[in-house]
Design a protein around this motif. Structure first.
Motif, PDB file in Angstrom:
ATOM      1  N   TRP A 216       0.854  -1.180   0.000  1.00  8.94           N
ATOM      2  CA  TRP A 216       0.000   0.000   0.000  1.00  8.94           C
ATOM      3  C   TRP A 216       0.898   1.240   0.000  1.00  8.94           C
ATOM      4  N   THR A 217       0.635   2.164  -0.891  1.00  9.06           N
ATOM      5  CA  THR A 217       1.307   3.466  -0.870  1.00  9.06           C
ATOM      6  C   THR A 217       0.254   4.511  -0.524  1.00  9.06           C
ATOM      7  N   VAL A 218       0.424   5.154   0.626  1.00  9.20           N
ATOM      8  CA  VAL A 218      -0.630   6.015   1.171  1.00  9.20           C
ATOM      9  C   VAL A 218      -0.086   7.417   1.402  1.00  9.20           C
ATOM     10  N   GLY A 219      -0.673   8.404   0.733  1.00  9.20           N
ATOM     11  CA  GLY A 219      -0.367   9.807   0.981  1.00  9.20           C
ATOM     12  C   GLY A 219       1.062  10.182   0.649  1.00  9.20           C
ATOM     13  N   GLU A 220       1.504  11.280   1.258  1.00  5.81           N
ATOM     14  CA  GLU A 220       2.856  11.791   1.069  1.00  5.81           C
ATOM     15  C   GLU A 220       3.561  11.855   2.422  1.00  5.81           C
ATOM     16  N   GLY A 221       4.778  11.428   2.454  1.00  6.67           N
ATOM     17  CA  GLY A 221       5.528  11.420   3.704  1.00  6.67           C
ATOM     18  C   GLY A 221       5.267  10.146   4.485  1.00  6.67           C
ATOM     19  N   ALA A 222       5.726  10.144   5.733  1.00  8.19           N
ATOM     20  CA  ALA A 222       5.665   8.944   6.568  1.00  8.19           C
ATOM     21  C   ALA A 222       4.225   8.559   6.882  1.00  8.19           C
ATOM     22  N   LEU A 223       4.000   7.262   6.994  1.00 13.17           N
ATOM     23  CA  LEU A 223       2.748   6.747   7.530  1.00 13.17           C
ATOM     24  C   LEU A 223       3.020   6.447   9.006  1.00 13.17           C
ATOM     25  N   ASN A 224       2.542   7.302   9.882  1.00 12.59           N
ATOM     26  CA  ASN A 224       2.960   7.262  11.283  1.00 12.59           C
ATOM     27  C   ASN A 224       2.282   6.172  12.107  1.00 12.59           C
ATOM     28  N   GLU A 225       1.023   5.891  11.832  1.00 15.00           N
ATOM     29  CA  GLU A 225       0.328   4.848  12.582  1.00 15.00           C
ATOM     30  C   GLU A 225      -0.913   4.421  11.821  1.00 15.00           C
ATOM     31  N   PHE A 226      -1.300   3.171  12.015  1.00 11.65           N
ATOM     32  CA  PHE A 226      -2.575   2.698  11.490  1.00 11.65           C
ATOM     33  C   PHE A 226      -3.271   1.889  12.572  1.00 11.65           C
ATOM     34  N   ALA A 227      -4.581   1.717  12.418  1.00 14.10           N
ATOM     35  CA  ALA A 227      -5.360   0.965  13.402  1.00 14.10           C
ATOM     36  C   ALA A 227      -6.518   0.278  12.700  1.00 14.10           C
ATOM     37  N   PHE A 228      -6.726  -0.992  13.015  1.00 13.05           N
ATOM     38  CA  PHE A 228      -7.857  -1.741  12.481  1.00 13.05           C
ATOM     39  C   PHE A 228      -9.106  -1.411  13.284  1.00 13.05           C
ATOM     40  N   SER A 229     -10.260  -1.405  12.600  1.00 18.31           N
ATOM     41  CA  SER A 229     -11.535  -1.237  13.278  1.00 18.31           C
ATOM     42  C   SER A 229     -11.797  -2.451  14.164  1.00 18.31           C
ATOM     43  N   PRO A 230     -12.694  -2.331  15.153  1.00 19.85           N
ATOM     44  CA  PRO A 230     -12.940  -3.456  16.057  1.00 19.85           C
ATOM     45  C   PRO A 230     -13.355  -4.737  15.356  1.00 19.85           C
ATOM     46  N   ASP A 231     -14.066  -4.646  14.218  1.00 21.51           N
ATOM     47  CA  ASP A 231     -14.454  -5.848  13.500  1.00 21.51           C
ATOM     48  C   ASP A 231     -13.402  -6.280  12.479  1.00 21.51           C
ATOM     49  N   GLY A 232     -12.313  -5.521  12.359  1.00 21.32           N
ATOM     50  CA  GLY A 232     -11.221  -5.879  11.472  1.00 21.32           C
ATOM     51  C   GLY A 232     -11.454  -5.594  10.010  1.00 21.32           C
ATOM     52  N   LYS A 233     -12.570  -4.963   9.661  1.00 12.86           N
ATOM     53  CA  LYS A 233     -12.898  -4.771   8.256  1.00 12.86           C
ATOM     54  C   LYS A 233     -12.364  -3.460   7.679  1.00 12.86           C
ATOM     55  N   PHE A 234     -12.032  -2.517   8.535  1.00 12.21           N
ATOM     56  CA  PHE A 234     -11.567  -1.210   8.059  1.00 12.21           C
ATOM     57  C   PHE A 234     -10.223  -0.874   8.675  1.00 12.21           C
ATOM     58  N   LEU A 235      -9.513   0.000   7.993  1.00  5.59           N
ATOM     59  CA  LEU A 235      -8.167   0.387   8.398  1.00  5.59           C
ATOM     60  C   LEU A 235      -8.059   1.904   8.376  1.00  5.59           C
ATOM     61  N   ALA A 236      -7.694   2.495   9.505  1.00  2.00           N
ATOM     62  CA  ALA A 236      -7.502   3.945   9.602  1.00  2.00           C
ATOM     63  C   ALA A 236      -6.014   4.249   9.621  1.00  2.00           C
ATOM     64  N   CYS A 237      -5.573   5.160   8.750  1.00  2.55           N
ATOM     65  CA  CYS A 237      -4.151   5.488   8.600  1.00  2.55           C
ATOM     66  C   CYS A 237      -3.916   6.965   8.899  1.00  2.55           C
ATOM     67  N   ALA A 238      -2.951   7.240   9.771  1.00  4.37           N
ATOM     68  CA  ALA A 238      -2.568   8.612  10.110  1.00  4.37           C
ATOM     69  C   ALA A 238      -1.214   8.900   9.471  1.00  4.37           C
ATOM     70  N   SER A 239      -1.162   9.933   8.636  1.00  8.04           N
ATOM     71  CA  SER A 239       0.034  10.198   7.831  1.00  8.04           C
ATOM     72  C   SER A 239       0.641  11.553   8.140  1.00  8.04           C
ATOM     73  N   GLN A 240       1.899  11.690   7.778  1.00  7.17           N
ATOM     74  CA  GLN A 240       2.625  12.929   8.009  1.00  7.17           C
ATOM     75  C   GLN A 240       2.095  14.073   7.151  1.00  7.17           C
ATOM     76  N   ASP A 241       1.385  13.764   6.078  1.00  6.26           N
ATOM     77  CA  ASP A 241       0.808  14.830   5.256  1.00  6.26           C
ATOM     78  C   ASP A 241      -0.436  15.435   5.892  1.00  6.26           C
ATOM     79  N   GLY A 242      -0.787  14.969   7.096  1.00  7.01           N
ATOM     80  CA  GLY A 242      -1.902  15.548   7.822  1.00  7.01           C
ATOM     81  C   GLY A 242      -3.240  14.894   7.551  1.00  7.01           C
ATOM     82  N   PHE A 243      -3.274  13.846   6.744  1.00 15.98           N
ATOM     83  CA  PHE A 243      -4.529  13.219   6.381  1.00 15.98           C
ATOM     84  C   PHE A 243      -4.773  11.946   7.171  1.00 15.98           C
ATOM     85  N   LEU A 244      -6.005  11.801   7.609  1.00 17.69           N
ATOM     86  CA  LEU A 244      -6.528  10.527   8.082  1.00 17.69           C
ATOM     87  C   LEU A 244      -7.263   9.898   6.908  1.00 17.69           C
TER      88      LEU A 244
END
Length: 627
Positions: A216-244
């Motif tokens: 997966w290539t996500v956004g610009e800059g570092a991908l600082n952290e990600f977290a799976f949803s409680p049911d495991g079906k979704f993925l939230a990514c926090a990036s250095q470009d300021g985008f969730l």
């Protein structure tokens, strides 16, 4: 030396704090660290991280803790509030040369009293699978750094799988691995699988099964952290470009996005029911994002520096009234295109995802409280309550709402005062004029109410002249952050014209004179922030392009203005360490924090402190860590 704007008590480290549930107390006997208990010289090192797992030990002492300090990795039996920590007997200890551990994660599905699977990510890009109970090293992934040469920022087992795990790097890429596959002796070749706005997913081209399965290539800059949803079906990514960015994991499709008010996003977490996501970062704010509505519904202002960790407290989060709880899940249409990895992956049915699935237009009575916490580089712990007046601001509630806030006495006496404010909603409230409508156009003064919903607010004095009272950056958390719409408009216009350094902290009491006279004292307790972070901040401050791009999203649903969403104030805001905080984990009978000095602290929940023997052992308390 006292901090600016505060007395000596402002620099004292707190050993207890009070919420509506009662008093949380620091258990000095339950502190974990390196065996010598000497504060770690953290300059230039990676953040201290902590992982827990329960091995279902029949003795009732099944919790295990892993933490990294510098080049060292420790594995202990975690006794929590039950018994004092014995640092002389680690189950496993490892010292690495040439690289440092940066993050780690246990697989709860395979954990037993005889064996655990622990993934460890490193600063040079490798990922190691070890068993600290058997003291074995099973495999080393990306050993030759052919897949990615950058630092590992986050590693997680895929929920419900015994063999799949996901790894994020500071390059901005994520890789899906299978522990059964090798990484090959040559650099992987990729084929595009799916592409969208600022992200792409590639499969690995190979005649035989090899890692990585996906890139997966996500956004610009570092991908600082990600977290799976409680049911495991979704993925939230926090990036250095300021985008969730929130993705449907199996379908590799973008579900929604959010932009920070300023700077990069450093941390992210899901609510126990999967309905809300909280993210924090370099804007010193915590932002609450609705998964169903795909928009920011609130921001929290309490930290004086970057927010490093956010986490929900599943024990305090509650829903009362209305229909019986129902399992929350995403729409079936989101998963019409499935990707099969052939690893026998089963989805976890999380027991935490059974809160009420309620449409935001449902007017049936409901009492909702989501508790989450945050820690930051300002050495402060903040606790926040997200209640129905913030979640459903456009609903005409006939009953009276009571907000309770417990604050420490500013005189430093240790006493607490409870302030209760009672407000009654008018039944004629128009949802279109609500503060939750972040897409409102025109004059904000005409389209938005003068006073937005505020959670945990303390009484404040308004300025009849329309201005605002200067608010000390180091003042008590009981200080009000109220402001007029005019004052907030100044903030938004200044976002474009003012240098980046002026926006390290977004105070609602900002004025042109104050911005020139008092700069934000970023990282006031840490003079050792790494050169990489400093360089990155300097590049941002000198980049007109970055400011122009940020200006494009300000005022949109991606990044609403400060006056367009409710502002949360912390229920608790306490300085609890000498160095920047890097860990916040909520457990059933306590919460766990850690700082960059390498001290892992246990805070007993109300009524749980009696479980630990009250016998005092001065040798267990390191000098200078508790006041």
């Amino acid at each position: 030396m006292a901090a600016e704007g505060g007395g000596k008590e402002m620099n004292e480290i707190k050993t207890q704090f009070t919420t509506r549930e009662g008093v949380y107390k620091l258990l000095t006997h339950s502190e974990y660290s390196r065996p010598n208990r000497v504060p770690f010289n953290s300059q230039g090192s990676n953040p201290v991280k902590v992982s827990f797992v329960n091995v279902n030990d029949q003795s009732g002492n099944g919790d295990r803790i892993c933490f990294n300090v510098g080049r060292e990795l420790y594995f202990y039996i975690y006794k929590g509030v039950r018994k004092a920590a014995d640092l002389s007997k680690p189950i496993d200890k490892r010292i690495y040369k040439g690289t440092q551990p940066t993050c780690h994660d246990f697989n709860p599905l395979t954990a037993t009293a005889e064996s655990v699977s622990l993934l460890v990510g490193f600063s040079a890009g490798q990922v190691q699978l070890i068993d600290p109970i058997k003291k074995e090293t099973s495999k080393l992934f990306n050993e030759e750094r052919l897949i990615d040469k950058s630092r590992v920022t986050c590693v997680r087992w895929v929920p419900g799988s015994e063999s799949l795990f996901l790894v994020a790097h500071s390059s901005g890429s994520m890789y899906l691995y299978n522990v059964e596959n090798t990484c090959g002796t040559t650099a992987p070749q990729y084929q595009l699988l799916k592409q969208g706005e600022n992200y792409a997913v590639h499969t690995c081209k190979s005649k035989t099964a090899r890692n990585p399965l996906l890139r997966w290539t996500v956004g610009e800059g570092a991908l600082n952290e990600f977290a799976f949803s409680p049911d495991g079906k979704f993925l939230a990514c926090a990036s250095q470009d300021g985008f969730l960015r929130v993705f449907g994991f199996d379908a590799a499709e973008l579900h929604g996005t959010m932009k920070s008010y300023f700077g990069g996003l450093l941390c992210v977490c899901w609510s126990p029911d999967g309905r809300y996501i909280v993210a924090g970062g370099e804007d010193d704010l915590v932002s609450v994002w609705s998964f169903l509505d795909c928009r920011v519904i609130a921001r929290g202002h309490g930290h004086k520096s970057w927010v490093s960790v956010v986490a929900f407290d599943h024990c305090t989060t509650s829903v009362e009234g209305g229909d019986p709880p129902a399992e929350f899940s995403g729409s079936d249409e989101d998963f019409h295109e499935q990707i099969h990895f052939g690893a026998g992956r089963d989805r976890a049915n999380s027991s935490h995802s059974r809160l009420s699935k309620r449409n935001s237009t449902d007017s049936r009575p409901v009492s909702v409280t989501y508790r989450f916490g945050s820690v930051g580089q300002d050495t402060q712990l903040c606790l926040w309550d997200l209640t129905e007046d913030i979640l459903f601001p456009h609903l005409p509630l006939s009953r009276t709402r009571t907000h309770t806030n417990v604050a420490t006495n500013p005189q430093g006496t240790g006493q607490t005062t409870t302030t209760v404010s009672i407000t009654t909603n008018s039944s004629g409230t128009n949802g279109k004029d609500s503060a939750s409508n972040s897409s409102t156009s025109g004059d904000p003064a005409n389209s938005l109410p003068g006073s937005l919903p505020r959670s945990n607010s303390l009484p404040h004095t308004s300025n009849p002249a329309g201005g605002s009272t200067p608010n000390s950056h180091t003042g008590s958390s009981s200080n009000s952050n109220s402001s007029s719409t005019k004052g907030n408009s100044i903030i938004d216009s200044a976002f474009i014209t003012t240098s980046v350094s002026k926006f390290a902290t977004l105070s609602l009491h900002d004025s042109r004179k104050e911005r020139h006279e008092k700069d934000h004292k970023r990282n006031h307790s840490m003079g050792h922030i790494s050169s990489k972070s400093s360089d990155k901040l300097n590049q941002l401050s000198s980049s007109r392009t970055a400011k122009a791009e940020a200006a494009k999203t300000l005022g949109t649903t991606l990044c609403p203005r400060m006056e367009e969403v409710p502002l949360l104030e912390p229920l608790v805001c306490k300085k609890i360490a000498h160095e920047r905080l890097t860990v916040l984990i909520f457990l059933e009978d306590c919460l766990v924090t850690a700082c960059q000095e390498g001290f892992i602290c246990t805070w007993a929940r109300p009524g749980k402190v009696g479980l630990l023997s009250s016998q005092n052992n001065p040798a267990n308390s390191p000098s200078g860590t508790v006041v």
